[in-house]
Scaffold this motif. Sequence first.
Motif, mmCIF file in Angstrom:
data_model
loop_
_atom_site.group_PDB
_atom_site.id
_atom_site.type_symbol
_atom_site.label_atom_id
_atom_site.label_comp_id
_atom_site.label_asym_id
_atom_site.label_seq_id
_atom_site.Cartn_x
_atom_site.Cartn_y
_atom_site.Cartn_z
ATOM 1 N N PRO A 101 21.769 18.778 52.888
ATOM 2 C CA PRO A 101 23.176 18.517 52.546
ATOM 3 C C PRO A 101 23.835 17.482 53.440
ATOM 4 O O PRO A 101 24.972 17.076 53.188
ATOM 5 C CB PRO A 101 23.825 19.892 52.721
ATOM 6 N N GLY A 102 23.163 17.071 54.505
ATOM 7 C CA GLY A 102 23.725 16.068 55.406
ATOM 8 C C GLY A 102 24.972 16.571 56.123
ATOM 9 O O GLY A 102 25.071 17.743 56.498
ATOM 10 N N GLU A 103 25.940 15.672 56.279
ATOM 11 C CA GLU A 103 27.160 16.028 56.998
ATOM 12 C C GLU A 103 28.032 17.004 56.237
ATOM 13 O O GLU A 103 28.962 17.588 56.813
ATOM 14 C CB GLU A 103 27.965 14.752 57.305
ATOM 15 N N ARG A 104 27.744 17.217 54.960
ATOM 16 C CA ARG A 104 28.553 18.121 54.138
ATOM 17 C C ARG A 104 27.944 19.518 54.070
ATOM 18 O O ARG A 104 28.164 20.254 53.117
ATOM 19 C CB ARG A 104 28.720 17.536 52.738
ATOM 20 N N TRP A 105 27.207 19.882 55.112
ATOM 21 C CA TRP A 105 26.525 21.173 55.070
ATOM 22 C C TRP A 105 27.501 22.344 55.025
ATOM 23 O O TRP A 105 27.251 23.343 54.357
ATOM 24 C CB TRP A 105 25.562 21.305 56.248
ATOM 25 N N LEU A 106 28.628 22.237 55.722
ATOM 26 C CA LEU A 106 29.597 23.329 55.669
ATOM 27 C C LEU A 106 30.219 23.463 54.282
ATOM 28 O O LEU A 106 30.454 24.577 53.802
ATOM 29 C CB LEU A 106 30.693 23.118 56.716
ATOM 30 N N GLN A 107 30.495 22.334 53.631
ATOM 31 C CA GLN A 107 31.010 22.388 52.268
ATOM 32 C C GLN A 107 29.984 23.015 51.327
ATOM 33 O O GLN A 107 30.340 23.761 50.408
ATOM 34 C CB GLN A 107 31.387 20.988 51.784
ATOM 35 N N ALA A 108 28.697 22.702 51.565
ATOM 36 C CA ALA A 108 27.644 23.290 50.743
ATOM 37 C C ALA A 108 27.588 24.801 50.931
ATOM 38 O O ALA A 108 27.433 25.559 49.968
ATOM 39 C CB ALA A 108 26.296 22.658 51.081
ATOM 40 N N VAL A 109 27.739 25.254 52.168
ATOM 41 C CA VAL A 109 27.743 26.692 52.436
ATOM 42 C C VAL A 109 28.936 27.351 51.764
ATOM 43 O O VAL A 109 28.826 28.415 51.139
ATOM 44 C CB VAL A 109 27.760 26.958 53.955
ATOM 45 N N SER A 110 30.108 26.735 51.881
ATOM 46 C CA SER A 110 31.311 27.295 51.284
ATOM 47 C C SER A 110 31.184 27.390 49.764
ATOM 48 O O SER A 110 31.563 28.402 49.156
ATOM 49 C CB SER A 110 32.524 26.444 51.666
ATOM 50 N N ALA A 130 37.972 26.506 63.843
ATOM 51 C CA ALA A 130 38.712 26.382 62.586
ATOM 52 C C ALA A 130 37.757 26.398 61.395
ATOM 53 O O ALA A 130 38.040 27.030 60.361
ATOM 54 C CB ALA A 130 39.533 25.096 62.585
ATOM 55 N N GLU A 131 36.625 25.712 61.525
ATOM 56 C CA GLU A 131 35.651 25.683 60.435
ATOM 57 C C GLU A 131 35.080 27.064 60.164
ATOM 58 O O GLU A 131 34.962 27.494 59.011
ATOM 59 C CB GLU A 131 34.528 24.704 60.768
ATOM 60 N N THR A 132 34.710 27.777 61.229
ATOM 61 C CA THR A 132 34.128 29.101 61.033
ATOM 62 C C THR A 132 35.172 30.094 60.519
ATOM 63 O O THR A 132 34.842 31.003 59.760
ATOM 64 C CB THR A 132 33.515 29.626 62.337
ATOM 65 N N ALA A 133 36.434 29.915 60.911
ATOM 66 C CA ALA A 133 37.490 30.804 60.423
ATOM 67 C C ALA A 133 37.681 30.624 58.919
ATOM 68 O O ALA A 133 37.811 31.608 58.167
ATOM 69 C CB ALA A 133 38.794 30.544 61.163
ATOM 70 N N ARG A 134 37.698 29.368 58.464
ATOM 71 C CA ARG A 134 37.856 29.119 57.031
ATOM 72 C C ARG A 134 36.670 29.671 56.241
ATOM 73 O O ARG A 134 36.835 30.287 55.181
ATOM 74 C CB ARG A 134 38.002 27.617 56.772
ATOM 75 N N LEU A 135 35.473 29.437 56.775
ATOM 76 C CA LEU A 135 34.289 29.922 56.079
ATOM 77 C C LEU A 135 34.246 31.447 56.092
ATOM 78 O O LEU A 135 33.870 32.075 55.096
ATOM 79 C CB LEU A 135 33.036 29.345 56.721
ATOM 80 N N GLY A 136 34.653 32.051 57.207
ATOM 81 C CA GLY A 136 34.681 33.505 57.278
ATOM 82 C C GLY A 136 35.617 34.099 56.244
ATOM 83 O O GLY A 136 35.309 35.141 55.634
ATOM 84 N N ALA A 137 36.754 33.464 56.031
ATOM 85 C CA ALA A 137 37.693 33.944 55.011
ATOM 86 C C ALA A 137 37.071 33.850 53.623
ATOM 87 O O ALA A 137 37.250 34.745 52.783
ATOM 88 C CB ALA A 137 38.986 33.130 55.076
ATOM 89 N N ARG A 138 36.332 32.766 53.368
ATOM 90 C CA ARG A 138 35.664 32.624 52.080
ATOM 91 C C ARG A 138 34.602 33.704 51.887
ATOM 92 O O ARG A 138 34.480 34.285 50.800
ATOM 93 C CB ARG A 138 35.026 31.232 51.988
ATOM 94 N N LEU A 139 33.832 33.985 52.941
ATOM 95 C CA LEU A 139 32.805 35.023 52.848
ATOM 96 C C LEU A 139 33.429 36.379 52.527
ATOM 97 O O LEU A 139 32.928 37.120 51.667
ATOM 98 C CB LEU A 139 32.023 35.109 54.162
#
Length: 228
Positions: A101-110, A130-139
């Motif tokens: 996914p390259g640099e967009r790996w966090l978007q791919a996970v989300s 901040a990134e992990t907080a946003r992803l945690g909310a999505r999870l």
Amino acid sequence: MAAQTAEVMRLRTQIGQMQRRTAQADALPVVGALSPLFPSGGLRPGAAYALPDSPSLLFALAGRSSQDGAWCALIGMPDLSLEAAAGYGVSPDRVALIPDPGERWLQAVSSAAEVFPLVAVRSPRAASSAETARLGARLRDRGSTLLVVGPWPSVEASLTVSDPAWGGIGRGHGLLSSRAVTVAASGRSSPRPRRVRVMLPGPSGGAEPLRRDVETAGVRPHLMAVGE
């Protein structure tokens, strides 16, 4: 990346018709040999777990839920073998691969967390709070479980693999047939580490409870293998 995103969207529609998930879902089951590591007996929906770089442990954690019909996304792991994963019970036709996914790996996970009950990613860098907080909310919102190969803040538990001992070699001859390891988990739900001694892999090729006769006969602690 556009093609990968389109594939995720297609799978989102397809899987959404097949299964409905909420954050209140039961724990994703894991193979019995590893279940003592988790207070609920499995992986908690909405939670993240940090893993060492051990494909065998990743496959072992995903195998049981895959057998029960859950889908899994594997992100940023172009070198993983689905044939090896199948030996641990992972169904290849219930796996979506986003290898690079390259640099967009966090978007791919989300995006994957919107669709898949289980998402695994090899983290190429440390994520910000901040990134992990946003992803945690999505999870939590979608009830998806995240397995991260590498360090990750605010995880439900961090797992380690240690003390490997290979079996199958006799007195200078024979074939490697099993590996005994100690798997430990510690985190917010287990301040004191929980440990199990398991065969990873066992003679069948998957994760198995350790047999005392295997632990005491024919093991070679000094042997190492690539791609554990």
